[in-house]
Scaffold this motif. Structure first.
Motif, PDB file in Angstrom:
ATOM      1  N   ASP A  98      55.236 -57.717  45.169  1.00  0.00           N
ATOM      2  CA  ASP A  98      55.193 -57.851  46.632  1.00  0.00           C
ATOM      3  C   ASP A  98      54.935 -56.547  47.383  1.00  0.00           C
ATOM      4  OD1 ASP A  98      55.740 -60.630  46.427  1.00  0.00           O
ATOM      5  OD2 ASP A  98      57.863 -60.132  46.120  1.00  0.00           O
ATOM      6  N   ARG A  99      54.447 -55.537  46.701  1.00  0.00           N
ATOM      7  CA  ARG A  99      54.129 -54.274  47.372  1.00  0.00           C
ATOM      8  C   ARG A  99      52.684 -53.880  47.044  1.00  0.00           C
ATOM      9  NH1 ARG A  99      58.490 -51.213  48.811  1.00  0.00           N
ATOM     10  NH2 ARG A  99      56.950 -50.213  50.167  1.00  0.00           N
ATOM     11  N   PRO A 100      51.995 -53.196  47.981  1.00  0.00           N
ATOM     12  CA  PRO A 100      50.600 -52.840  47.697  1.00  0.00           C
ATOM     13  C   PRO A 100      50.420 -51.615  46.800  1.00  0.00           C
ATOM     14  CG  PRO A 100      51.192 -52.186  49.934  1.00  0.00           C
ATOM     15  CD  PRO A 100      52.378 -52.928  49.373  1.00  0.00           C
ATOM     16  N   HIS A 101      51.411 -50.712  46.791  1.00  0.00           N
ATOM     17  CA  HIS A 101      51.246 -49.483  45.998  1.00  0.00           C
ATOM     18  C   HIS A 101      51.517 -49.756  44.523  1.00  0.00           C
ATOM     19  CE1 HIS A 101      55.664 -49.410  46.544  1.00  0.00           C
ATOM     20  NE2 HIS A 101      55.627 -48.864  45.352  1.00  0.00           N
ATOM     21  N   GLY A 102      51.216 -48.747  43.716  1.00  0.00           N
ATOM     22  CA  GLY A 102      51.450 -48.882  42.282  1.00  0.00           C
ATOM     23  C   GLY A 102      52.554 -47.969  41.804  1.00  0.00           C
ATOM     24  N   GLU A 103      53.152 -48.358  40.686  1.00  0.00           N
ATOM     25  CA  GLU A 103      54.193 -47.547  40.070  1.00  0.00           C
ATOM     26  C   GLU A 103      54.317 -47.999  38.621  1.00  0.00           C
ATOM     27  OE1 GLU A 103      57.490 -47.473  42.707  1.00  0.00           O
ATOM     28  OE2 GLU A 103      58.537 -45.933  41.570  1.00  0.00           O
ATOM     29  N   LEU A 104      54.530 -47.059  37.709  1.00  0.00           N
ATOM     30  CA  LEU A 104      54.807 -47.405  36.318  1.00  0.00           C
ATOM     31  C   LEU A 104      56.313 -47.296  36.136  1.00  0.00           C
ATOM     32  CD1 LEU A 104      51.879 -45.418  34.643  1.00  0.00           C
ATOM     33  CD2 LEU A 104      52.003 -47.894  35.036  1.00  0.00           C
ATOM     34  N   ASP A 105      56.963 -48.397  35.765  1.00  0.00           N
ATOM     35  CA  ASP A 105      58.426 -48.337  35.652  1.00  0.00           C
ATOM     36  C   ASP A 105      58.827 -47.637  34.346  1.00  0.00           C
ATOM     37  OD1 ASP A 105      58.133 -50.250  33.680  1.00  0.00           O
ATOM     38  OD2 ASP A 105      58.961 -51.887  34.874  1.00  0.00           O
ATOM     39  N   ALA A 106      60.119 -47.331  34.227  1.00  0.00           N
ATOM     40  CA  ALA A 106      60.595 -46.532  33.081  1.00  0.00           C
ATOM     41  C   ALA A 106      60.282 -47.198  31.740  1.00  0.00           C
ATOM     42  CB  ALA A 106      62.088 -46.249  33.236  1.00  0.00           C
ATOM     43  N   PRO A 107      60.523 -48.520  31.575  1.00  0.00           N
ATOM     44  CA  PRO A 107      60.176 -49.135  30.278  1.00  0.00           C
ATOM     45  C   PRO A 107      58.684 -49.024  29.964  1.00  0.00           C
ATOM     46  CG  PRO A 107      61.632 -50.573  31.537  1.00  0.00           C
ATOM     47  CD  PRO A 107      61.226 -49.459  32.456  1.00  0.00           C
ATOM     48  N   THR A 108      57.834 -49.124  30.992  1.00  0.00           N
ATOM     49  CA  THR A 108      56.382 -49.013  30.765  1.00  0.00           C
ATOM     50  C   THR A 108      56.015 -47.597  30.327  1.00  0.00           C
ATOM     51  OG1 THR A 108      55.852 -50.795  32.302  1.00  0.00           O
ATOM     52  CG2 THR A 108      54.132 -49.153  31.920  1.00  0.00           C
ATOM     53  N   LEU A 109      56.602 -46.591  30.976  1.00  0.00           N
ATOM     54  CA  LEU A 109      56.311 -45.202  30.593  1.00  0.00           C
ATOM     55  C   LEU A 109      56.795 -44.912  29.173  1.00  0.00           C
ATOM     56  CD1 LEU A 109      57.218 -43.544  33.997  1.00  0.00           C
ATOM     57  CD2 LEU A 109      54.962 -43.442  32.910  1.00  0.00           C
ATOM     58  N   GLN A 110      57.969 -45.458  28.816  1.00  0.00           N
ATOM     59  CA  GLN A 110      58.485 -45.260  27.446  1.00  0.00           C
ATOM     60  C   GLN A 110      57.578 -45.951  26.434  1.00  0.00           C
ATOM     61  OE1 GLN A 110      62.479 -46.779  27.802  1.00  0.00           O
ATOM     62  NE2 GLN A 110      63.068 -45.077  29.138  1.00  0.00           N
ATOM     63  N   TRP A 111      57.130 -47.163  26.800  1.00  0.00           N
ATOM     64  CA  TRP A 111      56.229 -47.912  25.900  1.00  0.00           C
ATOM     65  C   TRP A 111      54.908 -47.167  25.744  1.00  0.00           C
ATOM     66  CZ3 TRP A 111      51.474 -50.200  27.142  1.00  0.00           C
ATOM     67  CH2 TRP A 111      50.932 -51.014  26.138  1.00  0.00           C
ATOM     68  N   LEU A 112      54.394 -46.614  26.848  1.00  0.00           N
ATOM     69  CA  LEU A 112      53.141 -45.857  26.782  1.00  0.00           C
ATOM     70  C   LEU A 112      53.294 -44.653  25.853  1.00  0.00           C
ATOM     71  CD1 LEU A 112      50.274 -45.095  27.747  1.00  0.00           C
ATOM     72  CD2 LEU A 112      51.361 -43.911  29.679  1.00  0.00           C
ATOM     73  N   ASP A 113      54.400 -43.933  26.010  1.00  0.00           N
ATOM     74  CA  ASP A 113      54.649 -42.748  25.182  1.00  0.00           C
ATOM     75  C   ASP A 113      54.698 -43.146  23.704  1.00  0.00           C
ATOM     76  OD1 ASP A 113      55.014 -40.023  25.008  1.00  0.00           O
ATOM     77  OD2 ASP A 113      57.188 -40.101  25.288  1.00  0.00           O
ATOM     78  N   ALA A 114      55.411 -44.216  23.398  1.00  0.00           N
ATOM     79  CA  ALA A 114      55.545 -44.663  22.003  1.00  0.00           C
ATOM     80  C   ALA A 114      54.218 -45.181  21.469  1.00  0.00           C
ATOM     81  CB  ALA A 114      56.616 -45.758  21.915  1.00  0.00           C
ATOM     82  N   THR A 115      53.470 -45.887  22.312  1.00  0.00           N
ATOM     83  CA  THR A 115      52.176 -46.443  21.873  1.00  0.00           C
ATOM     84  C   THR A 115      51.198 -45.316  21.580  1.00  0.00           C
ATOM     85  OG1 THR A 115      52.577 -48.438  23.163  1.00  0.00           O
ATOM     86  CG2 THR A 115      50.288 -47.997  22.560  1.00  0.00           C
ATOM     87  N   LEU A 116      51.161 -44.313  22.455  1.00  0.00           N
ATOM     88  CA  LEU A 116      50.241 -43.189  22.223  1.00  0.00           C
ATOM     89  C   LEU A 116      50.665 -42.356  21.011  1.00  0.00           C
ATOM     90  CD1 LEU A 116      49.480 -42.038  25.891  1.00  0.00           C
ATOM     91  CD2 LEU A 116      47.937 -43.221  24.308  1.00  0.00           C
ATOM     92  N   ALA A 117      51.982 -42.356  20.725  1.00  0.00           N
ATOM     93  CA  ALA A 117      52.480 -41.591  19.570  1.00  0.00           C
ATOM     94  C   ALA A 117      52.205 -42.321  18.258  1.00  0.00           C
ATOM     95  CB  ALA A 117      53.977 -41.334  19.724  1.00  0.00           C
ATOM     96  N   SER A 118      51.921 -43.620  18.324  1.00  0.00           N
ATOM     97  CA  SER A 118      51.891 -44.440  17.100  1.00  0.00           C
ATOM     98  C   SER A 118      50.661 -44.185  16.226  1.00  0.00           C
ATOM     99  CB  SER A 118      52.011 -45.921  17.452  1.00  0.00           C
ATOM    100  OG  SER A 118      50.877 -46.322  18.201  1.00  0.00           O
ATOM    101  N   THR A 119      49.497 -43.981  16.817  1.00  0.00           N
ATOM    102  CA  THR A 119      48.288 -43.716  16.013  1.00  0.00           C
ATOM    103  C   THR A 119      47.600 -42.475  16.599  1.00  0.00           C
ATOM    104  OG1 THR A 119      47.163 -45.409  17.362  1.00  0.00           O
ATOM    105  CG2 THR A 119      47.811 -46.056  15.141  1.00  0.00           C
ATOM    106  N   PRO A 120      48.180 -41.273  16.369  1.00  0.00           N
ATOM    107  CA  PRO A 120      47.727 -40.063  17.078  1.00  0.00           C
ATOM    108  C   PRO A 120      46.312 -39.623  16.741  1.00  0.00           C
ATOM    109  CG  PRO A 120      49.361 -39.528  15.396  1.00  0.00           C
ATOM    110  CD  PRO A 120      49.323 -41.010  15.483  1.00  0.00           C
ATOM    111  N   ASP A 121      45.733 -40.146  15.657  1.00  0.00           N
ATOM    112  CA  ASP A 121      44.382 -39.704  15.269  1.00  0.00           C
ATOM    113  C   ASP A 121      43.285 -40.564  15.875  1.00  0.00           C
ATOM    114  OD1 ASP A 121      45.540 -37.719  13.791  1.00  0.00           O
ATOM    115  OD2 ASP A 121      45.628 -38.937  11.970  1.00  0.00           O
ATOM    116  N   GLN A 122      43.654 -41.663  16.543  1.00  0.00           N
ATOM    117  CA  GLN A 122      42.637 -42.531  17.150  1.00  0.00           C
ATOM    118  C   GLN A 122      42.507 -42.236  18.635  1.00  0.00           C
ATOM    119  OE1 GLN A 122      42.607 -46.516  14.376  1.00  0.00           O
ATOM    120  NE2 GLN A 122      43.169 -46.747  16.520  1.00  0.00           N
TER     121      GLN A 122
END
Ligand SMILES: [Fe+2]
Length: 279
Positions: A128-152
């Motif tokens: 219900d808001r026009p702006h964007g934000e990445l919440d804490a679980p999303t940022l943690q998931w992003l960090d873990a996802t990027l860490a998972s296959t570091p050579d790709q």
């Protein structure tokens, strides 16, 4: 690792209304999407995937997602979608129940791997808001996802740009915690591109040292009003999509983004005649 390029078509900001209803009383977004689907189907070589970077519906209403599905049915390519500020996470989960969402509820984050290339799709919407934000679980998931296959190599997609464009009314509703995203991607040099939508215009910059783009829309464009001459306005400009092409190679390979106008244009015509000379 695949030797052939991987082609990711990005379309954005479809703003589908119920059948027969124009967006802002003026824009036939359904017809615009039909022309976009035809252009995607006709493109050779066939893109490996279509990413729809938010604002799939306009209001949003269940009826709009049903209509969207009917309009996307002729698309011969696989597609994934992430929400924008005009979307509903819950209605999108109902409309696309087979998508591989990372979380059972809340943000619709996904990761997809194609031929040695990782696509990370982030849900930057705030209900219900026009702006964007990445919440804490999303940022943690992003960090873990990027860490998972570091050579790709990895391409990141999200609706809200993490940078300002100079169009003030849109900049007020960009990704408010862009600094948090920068902190994560700086830890993972494999991020090759950050691709957003939301502004309905083709825009390029660098963000956190990474090439970053905004995808144009198949319908209306946000007016390029850098002087605040008008109230927030749109214009009907040439519709287009982005084609992100990843070439495998040394290190993380390379990524090239093509701007592809939607429509029928004169050509192609040869530069050279049968004698090999310029015509
Ligand atoms: Fe948006």
């Amino acid at each position: 690792m695949s030797e052939k390029p991987v082609l990711i078509a990005q379309i954005s900001d479809l703003h589908i209304k119920p059948p027969g209803v124009l967006a802002y009383r003026r824009v036939d977004t359904a017809s615009a999407l039909e022309r976009c689907v035809a252009a995607l189907n006709a493109f050779t070589p066939k893109p490996d995937l279509v990413v729809i970077s938010g604002d799939l519906a306009d209001t949003p209403m269940a009826e709009e997602y049903e209509y969207l599905k009917r309009l996307l049915a002729p698309l011969t390519l696989a597609f994934v979608g992430i929400p924008g500020n005009h979307d509903s996470r819950e209605l999108m989960r109902v409309a696309f129940p087979r998508a591989a969402y990372a979380f059972p509820a809340g943000p619709l984050n996904q990761s997809v791997e194609i031929g040695g290339l990782d696509l990370v799709l982030l849900d930057s919407s705030v209900p219900d808001r026009p702006h964007g934000e990445l919440d804490a679980p999303t940022l943690q998931w992003l960090d873990a996802t990027l860490a998972s296959t570091p050579d790709q190599p990895a391409l990141l997609f999200l609706h809200h740009p993490p940078f300002k464009t100079g169009i003030r009314h849109m900049d007020r509703q960009f990704l408010l915690n862009a600094g948090d995203l920068a902190a994560v991607v700086k830890r993972h040099p494999r991020t090759q591109l950050i691709a957003a939508g939301h502004v309905h215009r083709a825009i390029q910059t660098m963000f956190a040292g990474i090439p970053s783009t905004i995808c144009p829309a198949p319908n209306h464009a946000v007016d390029l009003d850098l002087a605040e001459l008008h109230e927030p306005s749109f214009k009907i400009e040439p519709p287009a999509f982005h084609l992100h092409t990843w070439f495998p190679g040394e290190g993380f390979g390379s990524v090239v983004t093509h701007h592809v106008p939607i429509g029928n244009f004169d050509g192609p015509h040869p530069f050279f005649g049968p004698d090999g000379k310029l015509l």
